[in-house]
Write an enzyme that holds these catalytic residues in place. Structure first.
Site, short mmCIF file in Angstrom:
data_model
loop_
_atom_site.label_atom_id
_atom_site.label_comp_id
_atom_site.label_asym_id
_atom_site.label_seq_id
_atom_site.Cartn_x
_atom_site.Cartn_y
_atom_site.Cartn_z
CG HIS A 1 -3.04 -3.10 4.13
ND1 HIS A 1 -2.04 -2.44 4.81
CD2 HIS A 1 -3.72 -2.15 3.45
CE1 HIS A 1 -2.11 -1.15 4.57
NE2 HIS A 1 -3.13 -0.95 3.74
CB CYS B 1 -0.99 -0.06 1.16
SG CYS B 1 -2.44 0.94 0.86
CD GLU C 1 -0.01 -5.02 6.26
OE1 GLU C 1 -0.05 -5.63 5.16
OE2 GLU C 1 -0.30 -3.82 6.39
N1 GLN Z 1 -3.37 6.45 0.85
C1 GLN Z 1 -2.22 6.14 1.65
C2 GLN Z 1 -1.00 6.89 1.14
O1 GLN Z 1 -1.09 7.68 0.27
C3 GLN Z 1 -1.92 4.66 1.63
C4 GLN Z 1 -2.96 3.91 2.43
C5 GLN Z 1 -2.46 2.69 3.12
O2 GLN Z 1 -1.26 2.41 3.20
N2 GLN Z 1 -3.38 1.95 3.66
O3 GLN Z 1 0.07 6.70 1.62
#
Ligand code: GLN
Length: 201
Positions: free
Chosen positions: A175, A82, A177
């Site tokens: 995610h 992410c 994890e």
């Molecule tokens: N939108 C977040 C960012 O720009 C990422 C979201 C997340 O890691 N769950 O870093």
């Protein structure tokens, strides 16, 4: 057990604890990475989810950004989830103007690309090499808008890649994890083993 593999988890901000937990369940040794000295002797590193703009600021403030980027360019296996994937992307759309990229994968991503109304969703996805679906959680997830020729797509939703690999770099817009299924972390572990087998160490 894999006693000889040491995996770092970038621990400036975000969901690093959950990654440590998954690595422990895999029998791996892990180390929180907060300073450049924490990079010594790592066999791989995880860049967690969280907020990529904040992590970018902290990386710049601590000099860790330069050192980490160097290690990644030297081929240290890396797994970004992410926000971690955003930091690895060659091109970041809708980032902050001062946001840095570690440029560890030839992908273009859009922050929060799955839309604000869909801030979070979950979906079973098919991953190449796994024989049953993986339950993937997406939280303000980035969209991978394009990939370079050397990037392999390991999973997609509606033809958009959500898990990609290039050399020893792995990145997911979801995610892994946050679920108890360890199979995506196992894919990263096999990438680390590949790198150890081919390195001259
Ligand atoms: N939108 C977040 C960012 O720009 C990422 C979201 C997340 O890691 N769950 O870093």
């Amino acid at each position: 057990m894999n006693p000889r593999v040491l995996v770092g988890v970038l621990a400036l901000q975000g969901a690093f604890d959950a990654h440590v937990q998954r690595l422990t369940e895999l029998g791996l040794e892990s180390r929180l990475v907060k300073n450049t000295s924490d990079l010594v002797d790592l066999d791989g590193i995880i860049l967690p989810g969280g907020e990529s703009t904040t992590m970018s600021n902290l990386l710049v403030a601590s000099d860790l950004g330069v050192e980490l980027s160097k290690r990644l360019h030297d081929g240290l296996p890396v797994f970004g989830t992410c926000a971690g994937m955003i930091m690895m992307a060659r091109t970041i759309h809708d980032g902050r103007p001062d946001q840095i990229s570690l440029d560890a994968m030839d992908i273009q991503v859009r922050r929060n690309g799955y839309g604000r109304q869909n801030d979070s969703f979950e979906q079973d996805i098919s991953i190449t090499s796994l024989d049953s679906p993986f339950h993937a959680l997406f939280i303000r997830a980035p969209v991978i808008e394009s990939i370079g020729h050397d990037v392999e797509v390991l999973a997609s939703i509606d033809e958009r890649p959500v898990l990609v690999r290039q050399a020893y770099s792995l990145a997911s817009s979801f995610h892994p994890e946050l679920v108890t299924d360890l199979r995506v972390h196992e894919i990263f572990l096999s990438i680390i083993h590949e790198s150890l087998t081919t390195s001259k160490r």
